[in-house]
Scaffold this active site. Sequence first.
Site, PDB file in Angstrom:
ATOM      1  N   SER A  60      -4.823  -7.787  -0.131  1.00 21.82           N
ATOM      2  CA  SER A  60      -5.232  -9.194  -0.223  1.00 21.82           C
ATOM      3  C   SER A  60      -6.270  -9.416  -1.321  1.00 21.82           C
ATOM      4  O   SER A  60      -6.978  -8.497  -1.735  1.00 21.82           O
ATOM      5  CB  SER A  60      -5.821  -9.660   1.105  1.00 21.82           C
ATOM      6  OG  SER A  60      -4.928  -9.371   2.154  1.00 21.82           O
TER       7      SER A  60
HETATM    8  N1  SAH Z   1      -4.810  -5.322   5.411  1.00 26.03           N
HETATM    9  C1  SAH Z   1      -3.994  -4.873   4.296  1.00 26.03           C
HETATM   10  C2  SAH Z   1      -3.057  -5.967   3.840  1.00 26.03           C
HETATM   11  C3  SAH Z   1      -1.665  -5.467   3.885  1.00 26.03           C
HETATM   12  S1  SAH Z   1      -0.350  -6.629   3.694  1.00 26.03           S
HETATM   13  C4  SAH Z   1      -4.835  -4.325   3.166  1.00 26.03           C
HETATM   14  O1  SAH Z   1      -6.061  -4.474   3.208  1.00 26.03           O
HETATM   15  O2  SAH Z   1      -4.287  -3.719   2.241  1.00 26.03           O
HETATM   16  C5  SAH Z   1       0.242  -6.732   5.351  1.00 26.03           C
HETATM   17  C6  SAH Z   1       0.642  -5.450   6.009  1.00 26.03           C
HETATM   18  O3  SAH Z   1       1.104  -5.783   7.320  1.00 26.03           O
HETATM   19  C7  SAH Z   1       1.800  -4.718   5.337  1.00 26.03           C
HETATM   20  O4  SAH Z   1       1.428  -3.392   5.087  1.00 26.03           O
HETATM   21  C8  SAH Z   1       2.916  -4.799   6.363  1.00 26.03           C
HETATM   22  O5  SAH Z   1       3.776  -3.656   6.373  1.00 26.03           O
HETATM   23  C9  SAH Z   1       2.150  -4.913   7.655  1.00 26.03           C
HETATM   24  N2  SAH Z   1       2.891  -5.479   8.783  1.00 26.03           N
HETATM   25  C10 SAH Z   1       3.754  -6.514   8.804  1.00 26.03           C
HETATM   26  N3  SAH Z   1       4.237  -6.720  10.039  1.00 26.03           N
HETATM   27  C11 SAH Z   1       3.661  -5.783  10.842  1.00 26.03           C
HETATM   28  C12 SAH Z   1       3.750  -5.469  12.232  1.00 26.03           C
HETATM   29  N4  SAH Z   1       4.526  -6.150  13.065  1.00 26.03           N
HETATM   30  N5  SAH Z   1       3.016  -4.440  12.695  1.00 26.03           N
HETATM   31  C13 SAH Z   1       2.209  -3.718  11.882  1.00 26.03           C
HETATM   32  N6  SAH Z   1       2.076  -3.960  10.562  1.00 26.03           N
HETATM   33  C14 SAH Z   1       2.791  -4.984  10.042  1.00 26.03           C
END
Ligand code: SAH
Length: 215
Positions: A60
């Site tokens: 993000s």
């Molecule tokens: N917090 C992260 C942002 C990652 S983007 C950072 O600081 O880099 C969102 C993430 O959520 C992705 O890696 C995606 O694979 C994950 N995601 C999406 N749906 C999910 C679910 N149901 N359970 C766990 N992770 C999930």
Amino acid sequence: MSEDAAKIRLIMELRQSGIKDTRVLSAVERVPREEFVLGTFVDQAYENTALPIQQGQTISQPYVVAFMTEVLEVGERMKVLEIGTGSGYQAAVLSRLCRRVYTVERYRSLLQQAERRFQRLGYHNITTRYGDGGLGWPEQAPFERIMVTAAADQLPQALTDQLAVGGILIIPLGRGIMGQSVVRIRRTEEGFEQDDLLPVRFVPLVAGTAEAENR
Ligand code: SAH
């Protein structure tokens, strides 16, 4: 520009954008974002933009990380659940502010890379789990704070169930032309209060694990 100068400029930008909590600003300052981005983007690590990571996911924008962290109102004794580990950056920022972070990711490969970063950087108060974060982490519930970093159509009930009374849940909600906004849910003795806080664009929260899909 040197990395330090770029970092100072980013912190100033976050202040100018309205981030006031000095604990949040110093957590952002202390976590080396360059360790969480892809090698090709290291020179942009302190720009105030989202960047691609593996599996078509994103780390993000620093402003959004700081904003969501600030409105989560994390205390140092608290247990925080994060859904969507991704690069691990948001979990690392949270880990500087609370007792323990529990973080769940649906891509095993992303989780393993994030775990290696936590090890290497010495973030020992982060516990990880591979699975569907929409189901929360029942064995560790209730949580005083929950942050979801992927956008959901609807509030996952497992997460509101696992939120302690007095707790706060921050989640991007909505999809499609109406767009998404970061929503704050407060659990009170009487029920749940909901406030829309900030328009955003997050990758979707997807049910199930990624590897199970490919079987
Ligand atoms: N917090 C992260 C942002 C990652 S983007 C950072 O600081 O880099 C969102 C993430 O959520 C992705 O890696 C995606 O694979 C994950 N995601 C999406 N749906 C999910 C679910 N149901 N359970 C766990 N992770 C999930």
